[in-house]
Design a protein around this motif. Structure first.
Motif, mmCIF file in Angstrom:
data_model
loop_
_atom_site.group_PDB
_atom_site.id
_atom_site.type_symbol
_atom_site.label_atom_id
_atom_site.label_comp_id
_atom_site.label_asym_id
_atom_site.label_seq_id
_atom_site.Cartn_x
_atom_site.Cartn_y
_atom_site.Cartn_z
ATOM 1 N N GLN A 197 0.828 -1.196 0.000
ATOM 2 C CA GLN A 197 0.000 0.000 0.000
ATOM 3 C C GLN A 197 0.865 1.250 0.000
ATOM 4 O O GLN A 197 1.962 1.256 0.564
ATOM 5 N N THR A 198 0.357 2.253 -0.665
ATOM 6 C CA THR A 198 0.950 3.587 -0.646
ATOM 7 C C THR A 198 -0.177 4.578 -0.426
ATOM 8 O O THR A 198 -1.325 4.329 -0.816
ATOM 9 N N SER A 199 0.157 5.703 0.206
ATOM 10 C CA SER A 199 -0.864 6.672 0.558
ATOM 11 C C SER A 199 -0.491 8.053 0.050
ATOM 12 O O SER A 199 0.702 8.389 -0.074
ATOM 13 N N GLY A 200 -1.498 8.839 -0.213
ATOM 14 C CA GLY A 200 -1.276 10.221 -0.623
ATOM 15 C C GLY A 200 -2.572 10.910 -0.951
ATOM 16 O O GLY A 200 -3.486 10.307 -1.540
ATOM 17 N N ASP A 201 -2.690 12.180 -0.552
ATOM 18 C CA ASP A 201 -3.873 12.993 -0.836
ATOM 19 C C ASP A 201 -5.160 12.343 -0.337
ATOM 20 O O ASP A 201 -6.209 12.410 -0.998
ATOM 21 N N THR A 227 -5.939 9.255 -0.166
ATOM 22 C CA THR A 227 -6.297 8.017 -0.858
ATOM 23 C C THR A 227 -5.230 6.970 -0.609
ATOM 24 O O THR A 227 -4.034 7.256 -0.663
ATOM 25 N N VAL A 228 -5.659 5.746 -0.336
ATOM 26 C CA VAL A 228 -4.744 4.629 -0.146
ATOM 27 C C VAL A 228 -4.791 3.765 -1.396
ATOM 28 O O VAL A 228 -5.858 3.320 -1.822
ATOM 29 N N HIS A 229 -3.624 3.522 -1.992
ATOM 30 C CA HIS A 229 -3.510 2.692 -3.192
ATOM 31 C C HIS A 229 -3.012 1.317 -2.764
ATOM 32 O O HIS A 229 -1.947 1.187 -2.160
ATOM 33 N N THR A 249 -8.239 1.365 -4.902
ATOM 34 C CA THR A 249 -8.021 2.532 -4.046
ATOM 35 C C THR A 249 -9.116 2.593 -3.006
ATOM 36 O O THR A 249 -10.229 2.082 -3.200
ATOM 37 N N LYS A 258 -10.465 4.963 0.795
ATOM 38 C CA LYS A 258 -10.261 6.052 1.763
ATOM 39 C C LYS A 258 -9.704 5.508 3.079
ATOM 40 O O LYS A 258 -8.955 6.193 3.774
ATOM 41 N N ASP A 302 -0.240 6.910 9.682
ATOM 42 C CA ASP A 302 -1.036 6.953 8.462
ATOM 43 C C ASP A 302 -2.492 7.062 8.889
ATOM 44 O O ASP A 302 -3.090 6.100 9.332
ATOM 45 N N SER A 304 -5.121 7.110 7.396
ATOM 46 C CA SER A 304 -6.098 6.326 6.650
ATOM 47 C C SER A 304 -5.994 4.832 6.932
ATOM 48 O O SER A 304 -6.783 4.064 6.397
#
Length: 545
Positions: free
Chosen positions: A336-340, A342-344, A354, A356, A492, A494
């Protein structure tokens, strides 16, 4: 992938030949349990609220929950009326996660998978089956068994039970009484099985205690009933760090060693007797005594029928699916990667989604999550034993005219000062976990496999049932839990890290409380509405699922 899986036969239909049931426990009508298993990848729970799909690749969700253990499933249940888009995945091909219940063939495959010492929840699994060809010791067919990896007592005053009722899932579950507590002690070459007194009358009928010890014990039990009240705060403060036996002697004049063992059976400590303090034991004993009579006279705890906590997990997952959640087995979260905001996520098989919010226990979240800190792990050695006897003497009626319990608790006292007592949960065939005429024993200790084997043999030797009970099948393993999961939930915003269940045998209320906190983070709703649902349209007093 097909939109819909299939719904297999219910637990009762699968457990053919085990139709007899203990009467429902008043005032909670736990009945009509529905068991659901997956046959394909996409959820077997699909309904009109779930859009048809051939793949979940490149889809967007409000919440992704990783793992179908009890904590994750309770979170899914709490979100089932939130109108959130929920994807619930599990790397296993079965529901229940670390609390799963297995048939014999499933247990064999599970033991092979967990035979090593890799960093996992379960390790060192060893399965043994004696060569029994005929008679009572012969095993039934594989699906006649539903063996719980992590069996737990649920006390009547547990916060989980009212949550199950207010979430309207109680009609899909059967709960049965856990009746008597017993101790097994060794005197020379003889073992003795003794029922733990459950009240004032039982104490004074106990011929193992003299009159002075009985009076001291009653004095202590009166203290336990109000230990957290204002009048007893000073005495509790004075004795909380003392070993239980010392506290009993200094504060209640109890010199009888015999009286300590039954109290240990109620407290169910995992440490040796000398390290079991009054501060640990008193609240545990109070929890037991305060729960007696809540659902019926003579018992304090219950167990879920057909496989323990895994049954609660499946019902909770089904409720979420009825609300539109999508379930995918054999698929975990790999990275997982996170940004803005949103979790991808990358899932097993390469699909990318993706979300939240991402939620799961530490073992079901990507290894890259959070800071890389030293993980502290502790473990309990556990054993599951199928016994060739109904052990009827362990299941007396809870009271005159009361129910016949499906569970009993045995504390096997170890004579050596360096080895803690062994806790054994005994489940009859009425639990739905084995065929009629047999029992399932779940033993645990902070020790090695030999310790629990000796304890189980001592129990079987002390039971006077004829023919003499024997072990038809057994499996040993180590159950690990992370004391510090090495992740920082605040690192994190999220990602929500749910606690794994403890390696203890009593379900603690803290799990549901943390689920509530995370539910509030996701929904923003007030705590007062947690797990409180109205009947769905078209349903009357129970959920139509």
């Amino acid at each position: 992938m097909a939109r819909e899986g299939r719904e297999v036969r219910s637990g009762r239909e699968k457990k053919r030949g085990m139709e007899a049931e203990v009467p429902a426990l008043p005032p909670c009508p736990f009945r009509n349990f529905i068991r659901v298993l997956d046959s394909n990848n996409i959820t077997p729970f699909a309904n009109d609220a779930t859009p048809a799909m051939d793949t979940i690749d490149n889809t967007d969700w409000d919440v992704v929950i990783s793992g179908t253990g009890l904590p994750q499933s309770l979170l899914a249940l709490s979100l089932s009326r939130s109108c959130k888009k929920i994807l619930h995945v599990d790397r296993n091909d079965y529901y229940g996660g670390d609390e799963a219940a297995l048939s014999l063939s499933e247990a064999e495959e599970w033991a092979k998978k967990h035979a090593g010492e890799a960093s996992a929840t379960y390790t060192n699994a060893i399965l043994t089956q004696p060569d029994v060809q005929e008679g009572a010791g012969k095993l039934g067919f594989s699906r006649a068994y539903s063996l719980a990896l992590a069996p737990h007592l649920i006390y009547a005053r547990s916060s989980l039970l009212p949550a199950i009722v207010s979430s309207r899932t109680h009609s899909q579950l059967d709960f049965q009484a856990v009746g008597s507590w017993f101790t097994v002690t060794t005197e020379g070459y003889l073992t003795r099985l003794t029922r733990v007194p459950s009240g004032r009358e039982d104490v004074f009928r106990d011929d193992s205690l003299d009159l002075r010890a009985k009076r001291s014990l009653m004095k202590f039990l009166r203290f336990v009933a109000s230990y957290d009240g204002e009048d007893e705060q000073q005495r509790m403060q004075e004795m909380k760090d003392l070993p239980l036996a010392v506290a009993l002697k200094d504060h209640f004049g109890m010199n009888s060693v015999t009286a300590v063992t039954p109290l240990l059976a109620l407290a169910l400590p995992t440490s040796v007797e000398v390290n079991t303090t009054a501060g640990f034991a008193v609240p545990k004993i109070a929890r037991h005594l305060r729960s007696i009579g809540m659902f019926g006279p003579g018992f304090s705890a219950v167990l879920p029928k057909w496989g323990g906590l895994a049954e609660i997990s499946q019902v909770a997952c089904r409720a979420c699916a009825v609300g539109g959640g999508v379930y995918v087995l054999s698929k975990g979260v790999e990275s997982q990667t996170s940004g803005d905001g949103t979790v991808h996520l990358k899932l097993t098989g390469g699909e990318k989604v993706t979300t939240k919010w991402l939620a799961g226990t530490a073992g079901d979240l990507p290894l890259t999550l959070g800071s890389e800190t030293q993980v502290s792990r502790e473990y309990m050695t556990k054993g599951i034993y199928i016994v060739s006897s109904p052990l009827t003497s362990l299941f007396p009626h809870t009271s005159e005219g009361g129910v016949t319990p499906a569970g009993a608790v045995v504390w096997v006292d170890n004579p050596g000062p360096s080895i803690p007592g062994v806790r054994i949960l005994v489940h009859s065939s009425e639990s739905g976990e084995c065929p009629a005429g047999q029992c399932v024993l779940y033993a645990s200790v902070r020790g090695d496999f030999e310790v629990i084997d000796n304890a189980v043999n001592s129990l079987l030797e002390s039971v006077l049932d004829q023919p003499r009970p024997s072990i038809s099948w057994q499996m040993h393993y180590k159950h690990h839990v992370q004391v510090d999961n090495g992740t920082d939930p605040d690192s994190d915003k999220s990602t929500l890290v749910l606690p794994s269940l403890s390696i203890d045998i009593v379900l603690e209320d803290e799990v549901l409380e943390i689920v509530r906190v995370m539910w509030q983070k996701i929904t923003g709703d007030s705590a007062e509405s947690f797990m409180k649902f109205e009947a769905r349209e078209g349903a009357e007093d129970e959920e139509a699922v």
